[in-house]
Design a protein around this motif. Structure first.
Motif, PDB file in Angstrom:
ATOM      1  N   TYR A 202     -40.344  40.482  17.267  1.00  0.00           N
ATOM      2  CA  TYR A 202     -41.249  41.243  16.712  1.00  0.00           C
ATOM      3  C   TYR A 202     -40.637  42.677  16.347  1.00  0.00           C
ATOM      4  CZ  TYR A 202     -44.211  38.393  19.556  1.00  0.00           C
ATOM      5  OH  TYR A 202     -44.957  37.092  20.174  1.00  0.00           O
ATOM      6  N   VAL A 203     -41.414  43.652  15.484  1.00  0.00           N
ATOM      7  CA  VAL A 203     -41.192  44.851  15.378  1.00  0.00           C
ATOM      8  C   VAL A 203     -41.365  45.791  16.813  1.00  0.00           C
ATOM      9  CG1 VAL A 203     -41.978  46.878  14.264  1.00  0.00           C
ATOM     10  CG2 VAL A 203     -41.599  44.637  12.902  1.00  0.00           C
ATOM     11  N   LEU A 204     -40.253  46.200  16.832  1.00  0.00           N
ATOM     12  CA  LEU A 204     -40.372  47.120  18.209  1.00  0.00           C
ATOM     13  C   LEU A 204     -40.809  48.481  17.891  1.00  0.00           C
ATOM     14  CD1 LEU A 204     -37.217  45.856  20.146  1.00  0.00           C
ATOM     15  CD2 LEU A 204     -39.576  44.925  20.420  1.00  0.00           C
ATOM     16  N   ASP A 205     -41.828  48.884  18.276  1.00  0.00           N
ATOM     17  CA  ASP A 205     -42.368  50.381  18.096  1.00  0.00           C
ATOM     18  C   ASP A 205     -41.408  51.363  18.713  1.00  0.00           C
ATOM     19  OD1 ASP A 205     -44.236  52.246  17.446  1.00  0.00           O
ATOM     20  OD2 ASP A 205     -45.033  52.390  19.688  1.00  0.00           O
ATOM     21  N   ARG A 206     -41.125  52.140  17.711  1.00  0.00           N
ATOM     22  CA  ARG A 206     -39.907  53.383  17.872  1.00  0.00           C
ATOM     23  C   ARG A 206     -38.503  52.611  18.359  1.00  0.00           C
ATOM     24  NH1 ARG A 206     -40.771  57.289  14.497  1.00  0.00           N
ATOM     25  NH2 ARG A 206     -39.379  58.440  16.023  1.00  0.00           N
ATOM     26  N   GLY A 207     -38.706  51.329  18.084  1.00  0.00           N
ATOM     27  CA  GLY A 207     -37.379  50.559  18.535  1.00  0.00           C
ATOM     28  C   GLY A 207     -37.242  50.285  19.980  1.00  0.00           C
TER      29      GLY A 207
ATOM     30  N   CYS B 189     -30.874  52.887  10.772  1.00  0.00           N
ATOM     31  CA  CYS B 189     -31.917  54.063  10.579  1.00  0.00           C
ATOM     32  C   CYS B 189     -33.193  53.575  10.726  1.00  0.00           C
ATOM     33  CB  CYS B 189     -31.805  54.694   9.310  1.00  0.00           C
ATOM     34  SG  CYS B 189     -30.069  55.721   9.435  1.00  0.00           S
ATOM     35  N   ALA B 190     -33.355  52.186  10.288  1.00  0.00           N
ATOM     36  CA  ALA B 190     -34.598  51.429  10.517  1.00  0.00           C
ATOM     37  C   ALA B 190     -34.993  50.861  11.439  1.00  0.00           C
ATOM     38  CB  ALA B 190     -34.776  50.561   9.024  1.00  0.00           C
ATOM     39  N   GLN B 191     -34.337  51.035  12.583  1.00  0.00           N
ATOM     40  CA  GLN B 191     -34.677  50.344  14.082  1.00  0.00           C
ATOM     41  C   GLN B 191     -35.661  51.214  14.434  1.00  0.00           C
ATOM     42  OE1 GLN B 191     -31.617  50.861  17.037  1.00  0.00           O
ATOM     43  NE2 GLN B 191     -33.119  50.654  18.746  1.00  0.00           N
ATOM     44  N   CYS B 192     -35.973  52.441  14.164  1.00  0.00           N
ATOM     45  CA  CYS B 192     -37.189  53.218  14.817  1.00  0.00           C
ATOM     46  C   CYS B 192     -38.303  53.522  13.852  1.00  0.00           C
ATOM     47  CB  CYS B 192     -36.637  54.575  15.601  1.00  0.00           C
ATOM     48  SG  CYS B 192     -35.490  54.282  16.734  1.00  0.00           S
TER      49      CYS B 192
ATOM     50  N   ASP C  61     -38.032  44.985   7.753  1.00  0.00           N
ATOM     51  CA  ASP C  61     -36.776  44.257   7.290  1.00  0.00           C
ATOM     52  C   ASP C  61     -35.734  44.365   8.419  1.00  0.00           C
ATOM     53  OD1 ASP C  61     -37.910  43.864   4.612  1.00  0.00           O
ATOM     54  OD2 ASP C  61     -37.133  45.910   4.001  1.00  0.00           O
ATOM     55  N   TYR C  62     -35.589  45.346   9.012  1.00  0.00           N
ATOM     56  CA  TYR C  62     -34.679  45.644  10.161  1.00  0.00           C
ATOM     57  C   TYR C  62     -34.841  44.400  10.952  1.00  0.00           C
ATOM     58  CZ  TYR C  62     -31.662  47.317  13.768  1.00  0.00           C
ATOM     59  OH  TYR C  62     -30.809  47.387  14.710  1.00  0.00           O
ATOM     60  N   PHE C  63     -36.074  44.467  11.497  1.00  0.00           N
ATOM     61  CA  PHE C  63     -35.916  43.394  12.836  1.00  0.00           C
ATOM     62  C   PHE C  63     -36.143  41.952  12.025  1.00  0.00           C
ATOM     63  CE2 PHE C  63     -37.292  47.169  15.192  1.00  0.00           C
ATOM     64  CZ  PHE C  63     -36.369  46.904  16.297  1.00  0.00           C
ATOM     65  N   SER C  64     -36.455  41.683  10.966  1.00  0.00           N
ATOM     66  CA  SER C  64     -36.311  40.394  10.262  1.00  0.00           C
ATOM     67  C   SER C  64     -34.848  40.032  10.296  1.00  0.00           C
ATOM     68  CB  SER C  64     -36.943  40.496   9.013  1.00  0.00           C
ATOM     69  OG  SER C  64     -38.103  40.463   9.054  1.00  0.00           O
TER      70      SER C  64
END
Length: 775
Positions: free
Chosen positions: A428-433, A344-347, A359-362
């Protein structure tokens, strides 16, 4: 058909559907809640569920929907001065009278009351008083229960005679007693043995096992050890793990073709049979390639990471699919080890759990350093695996990979895991996944701090992640696995939402027992067989499944386990049950997947397969009679015989299956060639070994229902047999057509009319609800 047999069969077909309809009508309110107010109020177990159901839609974590600036899901928000009335506070610890939350929920003024009338929500008087007492006791918020390391509490006091020998039973009995229930008596021995055999091997007990146990030749404990030691135990346990590891025999996506991951399946079966400790079992799969001087077996175990769908479509964007594969690995790890909905935290930041997109992308960074490609060749490639890969050679199967059942001398390619050797791919954090929308600074591989901070002494790779997951103070790993094992046995986990231990998941029904088992599992070396032995040794497990009126009144969903749940077998186990009880089952362990009977034209009518998967070529001989775990799974068109009975389609990690009751399932049991063939073969064998139909029918009862028939049942089936024998004697051509089913050779010395008559009796038995139900 004989009228009584028709009624008998009809009851067996309709009973599960009728039970589900009746149960659904009773489930609106679930278990009858004890109206007493507890002495000590817990935010997690008493207050948060009320606020979540009635208040969080407008005063919860979603800032876009929050009303009046009031947030009730956090301590800071509830204690803060109200935006529209700075002199007031929603919650004043120790002072319910001045707390605006209490004033609003007790108000009868439509303009003041909460929830407002137009919401169609209403807090009961019992729940209002719970909130009032909670505030009076200090209105203390608690960290979410699942993020607190489990602790082993003392066993509850137990005044139920016979319910104190096993540590599980005091916890179960305490909850029963608090809710006005008492345990059911122990089930009859025949039902117990069938239950145990199905749970530990996925197969019905053999005739000699039934007779020996009924004659007290073996104790319950001896039968537990007997079944745990069988090679079929590994196959039964692997069924759960193959759903989790999304094992399949094709790459998936539209341009689908065969892949050869089956040696990994052989390894999973082998690991369970060897009783590999769970920490080692999962560590090898997550990071076997990162262990010092990894063996080929440890490398093979990492195929767990590569079982996701892989595209073979020409013209795709390499990076898009490479990212998709890493996301799948991340989500699978979070389900199997953390039991929370990290995806749920991908986007965006998780709306309910305290998990941010960062946290998700870490966490994703642990799986983002593989040399795996998003696209590697088309569907015409002769190599049935994608790099990185290993080859399982004939020499391997004679040595370290001796458990791999390779039927010929050719080598087999298996996709495995590896990390880049000379660099680290930045994450990196991906914008909107979105794969091509990196934002911010590069991330360091890490874990959600709300669960457990990542130890800086650990390597920031998948091996370090595995060590993090199995730390003594990790709050989730042991709980999640214990819950999965409980779910496999009782049909529902101690945490009913086994895929979601987060804020929106269901609360554990027996939290103290869950924590006790989780700690005990860890303290005893993550011993899986010991955990299962402990559960099936309990009085809770040995209860009758008979439903009493009081059960339906107080606990229709069987939350408090005052009876054993009636559970239909998993799809693959229905196949196993029919093959085993008829004597058709080929008990060979492992090897390549097989293609049993399937309705003609399904693959051909679909454009989802290429090469070998364009046309369905049914196997012959022994391959037709292998266990369901070995059925070939094409991701783009899974086997219909499994999907009808709620089998997993294996395209994503799945930790629980649905159990539905549909007319299509009844039609399948009546018409499936496998059921008809099994009935014909068993009828021929029984006629050959028994001169009279009476003993033949009695043995059929033991084989199919695992019990000796009652006098009236035997008489009914004998009458049915005589009726069918007369019909087939008058119509010998009809008898011949009836027995000409399936490819297993017919016994030439058998008379078609006798085989056809007994065959109809056996079909009736197979179609009873009792046959494919664990009771």
């Amino acid at each position: 058909m004989h009228l009584k047999v028709y009624q008998y069969l009809l009851a067996g077909l309709i009973a599960p559907l009728l039970a589900s309809i009746l149960l659904y009508g009773c489930q609106e309110g679930g278990a009858k809640i004890n109206p007493e107010i507890p002495d000590v109020i817990s935010y997690n177990f008493h207050i948060r569920p009320i606020l979540s159901d009635n208040c969080f839609a407008c005063h919860g974590p979603d800032a876009n929907k929050r009303e009046a600036g009031l947030r009730l899901d956090t301590e800071e928000g509830a204690y803060a001065a109200l935006k529209e009335n700075p002199g007031k506070h929603a919650v004043i610890p120790g002072d319910p009278r001045e707390s605006m939350l209490i004033q609003r929920i007790f108000s009868t003024d439509p303009g003041q009351m909460m929830p407002p009338p137009e919401s169609n929500l209403k807090i009961t008087e019992h729940d209002k008083n719970l909130i009032k007492k909670w505030i009076d006791q200090g209105g203390k918020y608690e960290k979410h229960w699942a993020f607190v390391p489990p602790e082993k509490q003392d066993l509850p006091e137990n005044d139920k005679e016979g319910w104190s020998e096993n540590p599980i039973d005091p916890f179960i009995f305490a909850r029963m007693k608090a809710n006005g229930l008492s345990p059911s008596p122990e089930a009859e021995k025949s039902y117990l043995l069938k239950r145990l055999s199905l749970d530990l091997t996925g197969l019905p007990p053999q005739v000699e096992e039934v007779k020996g146990f009924l004659n007290n030749e073996q104790s319950w404990e001896e039968m537990i050890d007997h079944y745990l030691a069988k090679p079929a135990f590994g196959e039964r346990m692997a069924l759960l793990w193959l759903d989790i590891s999304r094992y399949a025999d094709s790459f998936g996506y539209q341009n689908d073709n065969i892949r050869t991951q089956w040696p990994y399946r052989d390894w999973v079966i082998h690991a369970f049979n060897q009783n590999m400790p769970y920490d080692q079992f999962l560590t090898w799969q997550l990071a076997g390639d990162l262990l010092p001087n990894p063996s080929k077996e440890q490398l093979l175990a990492t195929a767990f990471n590569r079982n996701h769908k892989i595209t073979e479509e020409e013209g795709v964007i390499h990076e898009e699919y490479r990212v998709e594969y890493a996301l799948d690995k991340t989500n699978t790890f979070s389900k199997v080890s953390l039991g929370i909905t990290m995806e749920c935290a991908q986007c965006h930041d998780h709306k309910y759990d305290p998990v941010s997109q960062k946290d998700y992308f870490s966490l994703y960074a642990f799986f983002n350093n593989t040399p795996e490609k998003g696209f590697e060749g088309g569907a015409g490639s002769p190599v049935r695996a994608k790099t990185p890969l290993i080859w399982v050679e004939e020499e391997d199967t004679k040595n370290i990979l001796s458990f791999v059942n390779h039927p010929d001398t050719s080598r087999v390619a298996v996709s495995i895991m590896a990390d880049l050797q000379d660099s680290i791919r930045p994450t990196y954090v991906l914008d909107r996944g979105v794969y091509d929308a990196p934002t911010g600074e590069p991330l360091v591989a890490g874990t959600p701090g709300v669960i457990k901070a990542f130890d800086p002494e650990l390597p920031r790779n998948r091996l370090g992640l595995a060590k993090w997951a199995f730390a003594d103070d990790h709050p989730l790993t042991s709980r999640v696995f214990v819950n999965l094992i409980w779910q496999e046995i009782f049909g529902k986990g101690l945490v009913p939402s086994s895929a979601d231990f987060g804020m929106q998941g269901k609360l554990p029904t027996h939290p103290e027992l869950l924590d006790w088992l989780a700690v005990d599992f860890r303290e005893h070396g993550w011993d899986i067989k010991r955990l299962i032995r402990l559960i099936v040794s309990s009085a809770t497990y040995r209860q009758s499944a008979q439903v009493e009126p009081k059960h339906m009144e107080l606990d229709p969903e069987n939350v408090y386990l005052a009876r054993f749940p009636r559970l239909r077998l998993h799809a693959e186990l229905i196949r196993d049950f029919v093959l085993s009880s008829s004597g058709l089952l080929v008990p060979e362990i492992g090897g390549p997947s097989v293609k049993p009977y399937q309705p003609a034209g399904l693959w051909e009518a679909s454009s989802s397969g290429r090469g070998e998967l364009n046309v369905y070529r049914q196997d012959k001989g022994d391959k037709l009679y292998r266990r369901g775990i070995y059925t070939f799974i094409k991701l783009t068109l899974p086997p219909p015989s499994l999907l009808i009975f709620d089998g997993s389609n294996r395209d994503i990690c799945q930790v629980e299956r649905n159990r539905t009751n549909t007319p299509l399932q009844a039609l399948a049991m009546l018409n499936d060639p496998m059921v008809l063939e099994a009935s014909r073969v068993l009828a021929e064998r029984l006629n050959k070994t028994h001169e009279n139909p009476g003993p033949a029918i009695e043995e059929a009862f033991i084989r199919i229902l695992s019990r000796i028939p009652k006098k009236e049942e035997k008489e009914m089936m004998l009458a049915f047999y005589e009726e069918e024998l007369a019909r087939f004697s008058a119509e010998p051509k009809v008898a011949q057509v009836a027995v000409e089913v399936g490819e297993f050779p017919m016994l030439k010395e058998q008379q078609a009319k006798q085989s056809a008559a007994l065959m109809q009796v056996l079909i009736a038995l197979y179609n009873l609800e009792e046959a494919i139900t664990k009771t």
